[in-house]
Design a protein around this motif. Structure first.
Motif, PDB file in Angstrom:
ATOM      1  N   ASP A   7      13.221  19.430  34.820  1.00 11.64           N
ATOM      2  CA  ASP A   7      13.066  18.361  35.804  1.00 11.64           C
ATOM      3  C   ASP A   7      13.426  18.790  37.218  1.00 11.64           C
ATOM      4  O   ASP A   7      13.030  18.151  38.175  1.00 11.64           O
ATOM      5  CB  ASP A   7      13.985  17.195  35.433  1.00 11.64           C
ATOM      6  N   GLU A   8      14.229  19.877  37.314  1.00  9.53           N
ATOM      7  CA  GLU A   8      14.740  20.208  38.643  1.00  9.53           C
ATOM      8  C   GLU A   8      13.638  20.659  39.589  1.00  9.53           C
ATOM      9  O   GLU A   8      13.835  20.709  40.798  1.00  9.53           O
ATOM     10  CB  GLU A   8      15.868  21.251  38.552  1.00  9.53           C
ATOM     11  N   VAL A  10      10.773  19.112  39.822  1.00  8.44           N
ATOM     12  CA  VAL A  10      10.003  17.934  40.220  1.00  8.44           C
ATOM     13  C   VAL A  10      10.765  17.251  41.358  1.00  8.44           C
ATOM     14  O   VAL A  10      11.954  17.004  41.245  1.00  8.44           O
ATOM     15  CB  VAL A  10       9.859  16.961  39.028  1.00  8.44           C
ATOM     16  N   GLN A  11      10.052  16.992  42.436  1.00  7.11           N
ATOM     17  CA  GLN A  11      10.684  16.322  43.579  1.00  7.11           C
ATOM     18  C   GLN A  11      11.159  14.939  43.148  1.00  7.11           C
ATOM     19  O   GLN A  11      10.375  14.157  42.609  1.00  7.11           O
ATOM     20  CB  GLN A  11       9.644  16.186  44.695  1.00  7.11           C
ATOM     21  N   ARG A  12      12.429  14.677  43.385  1.00  7.11           N
ATOM     22  CA  ARG A  12      12.922  13.363  42.942  1.00  7.11           C
ATOM     23  C   ARG A  12      12.775  12.344  44.060  1.00  7.11           C
ATOM     24  O   ARG A  12      13.064  12.646  45.218  1.00  7.11           O
ATOM     25  CB  ARG A  12      14.378  13.487  42.493  1.00  7.11           C
ATOM     26  N   PRO A  13      12.326  11.167  43.727  1.00 10.40           N
ATOM     27  CA  PRO A  13      12.142  10.163  44.771  1.00 10.40           C
ATOM     28  C   PRO A  13      13.482   9.746  45.375  1.00 10.40           C
ATOM     29  O   PRO A  13      14.469   9.632  44.650  1.00 10.40           O
ATOM     30  CB  PRO A  13      11.495   8.990  44.024  1.00 10.40           C
ATOM     31  N   PRO A  25      19.927  14.483  46.221  1.00 10.78           N
ATOM     32  CA  PRO A  25      19.832  15.046  44.866  1.00 10.78           C
ATOM     33  C   PRO A  25      20.071  16.552  44.904  1.00 10.78           C
ATOM     34  O   PRO A  25      19.663  17.233  45.851  1.00 10.78           O
ATOM     35  CB  PRO A  25      18.383  14.754  44.448  1.00 10.78           C
ATOM     36  N   SER A 154      23.908  12.384  33.271  1.00 16.43           N
ATOM     37  CA  SER A 154      23.381  11.472  34.294  1.00 16.43           C
ATOM     38  C   SER A 154      23.953  10.080  34.092  1.00 16.43           C
ATOM     39  O   SER A 154      24.340   9.718  32.980  1.00 16.43           O
ATOM     40  CB  SER A 154      21.863  11.344  34.158  1.00 16.43           C
ATOM     41  N   GLU A 173      19.397   6.966  39.508  1.00 16.61           N
ATOM     42  CA  GLU A 173      20.007   7.871  38.546  1.00 16.61           C
ATOM     43  C   GLU A 173      20.770   8.937  39.316  1.00 16.61           C
ATOM     44  O   GLU A 173      20.193   9.605  40.180  1.00 16.61           O
ATOM     45  CB  GLU A 173      18.912   8.508  37.689  1.00 16.61           C
ATOM     46  N   ARG A 175      22.401  12.430  38.876  1.00 14.36           N
ATOM     47  CA  ARG A 175      22.413  13.547  37.934  1.00 14.36           C
ATOM     48  C   ARG A 175      23.451  14.572  38.368  1.00 14.36           C
ATOM     49  O   ARG A 175      23.986  14.521  39.479  1.00 14.36           O
ATOM     50  CB  ARG A 175      21.050  14.225  37.910  1.00 14.36           C
ATOM     51  N   ASP A 178      24.388  15.871  42.069  1.00 16.05           N
ATOM     52  CA  ASP A 178      23.952  14.944  43.121  1.00 16.05           C
ATOM     53  C   ASP A 178      25.114  14.507  44.009  1.00 16.05           C
ATOM     54  O   ASP A 178      26.268  14.399  43.562  1.00 16.05           O
ATOM     55  CB  ASP A 178      23.309  13.699  42.510  1.00 16.05           C
TER      56      ASP A 178
END
Ligand SMILES: O=C(O)CCC(=O)C(=O)O
Ligand SMILES: [Fe+2]
Length: 223
Positions: A7-8, A10-13, A25, A154, A173, A175, A178
């Protein structure tokens, strides 16, 4: 979680947050997280152990160890008067430096960040059933920002408004690694942890289960 191509990448919103609240994040590297977890294992050896603070007669599900000043619902003291009466460990210099760097990254206001002098940290440990109800961090006598770091599993974090525990709020979330900062007009916003997600701690963060959260604060106290 597989540390490569997980997941890291993928750009987190970044959710829309009220003024003064900032979410970064992935602020801490896995190596930094592991190092901080190593410090955590030393902190909990004492002089004051991890303990559940009692609020209005009920023990919190989260367990806490404090640095610099000891927090309990009636305020801050140097000694853990509700645990074993021992003086808490000093607030570490490295944590103050990390707090200033965190603020610079979160706010972009380096001139304010260099003046940030946190003198206490509440270090919370959440097992898979722990939560924290909606509350304000209002026992400090200074209005400097709170700098919050998360390591391990998380969690679902709710960040609200300064008036009520209810809407409007944002659920996000948090994680491992963060950073969340709340200051300025959001310094007294209600917030809480709805729960953690077991098994979500990334490989290499230093924790295999549970969640550590560190909140640095400026107490505004002396002595
Ligand atoms: O665990 C968190 O992310 C928040 C902790 C918190 O709100 C507190 O210690 O006052
Ligand atoms: Fe809080």
């Amino acid at each position: 979680m597989d540390p490569l191509f997980g997941d890291e990448l993928v750009q987190r919103p970044i959710p829309e947050l009220p003024p003064g609240a900032h979410f970064v994040p992935g602020f801490l590297t896995l190596e930094q997280q592991r190092w901080i977890v190593g410090q955590f294992h030393r902190w909990v050896e004492g002089p004051v152990p991890l303990h559940s603070t009692t609020i209005r007669g009920n023990p919190m599900s989260v367990r806490t160890v404090c640095l610099g000043w000891h927090w309990r619902p009636t305020g801050y003291t140097r000694e853990a008067v509700d645990v074993n009466g021992r003086r808490v460990l000093d607030f570490p210099d490295w944590m103050g430096r990390l707090g200033r760097r965190a603020l610079t990254t979160a706010t972009g206001d380096e001139s304010a960040a260099v003046r940030y002098r946190p003198d206490t940290a509440l270090v919370n440990f959440y097992d898979s059933t722990a939560r924290m109800g909606m509350h304000q961090d209002k026992d400090e006598k200074a209005d400097d920002p709170v700098v919050s770091l998360s390591i391990g599993d998380s969690c679902r974090f709710r960040f609200g408004n300064t008036e009520t525990r209810n809407r409007p709020y944002q659920d996000l979330e948090l994680r491992s690694g963060d950073l969340f900062v709340f200051g300025g007009p959001s310094r007294l916003a209600f917030h809480g942890v709805l729960g953690t997600r077991a098994g979500t701690a990334p490989d290499g963060c230093g924790l295999t289960s549970g969640r550590i959260n560190i909140t640095m604060r400026v107490t505004g106290l002396s002595g």
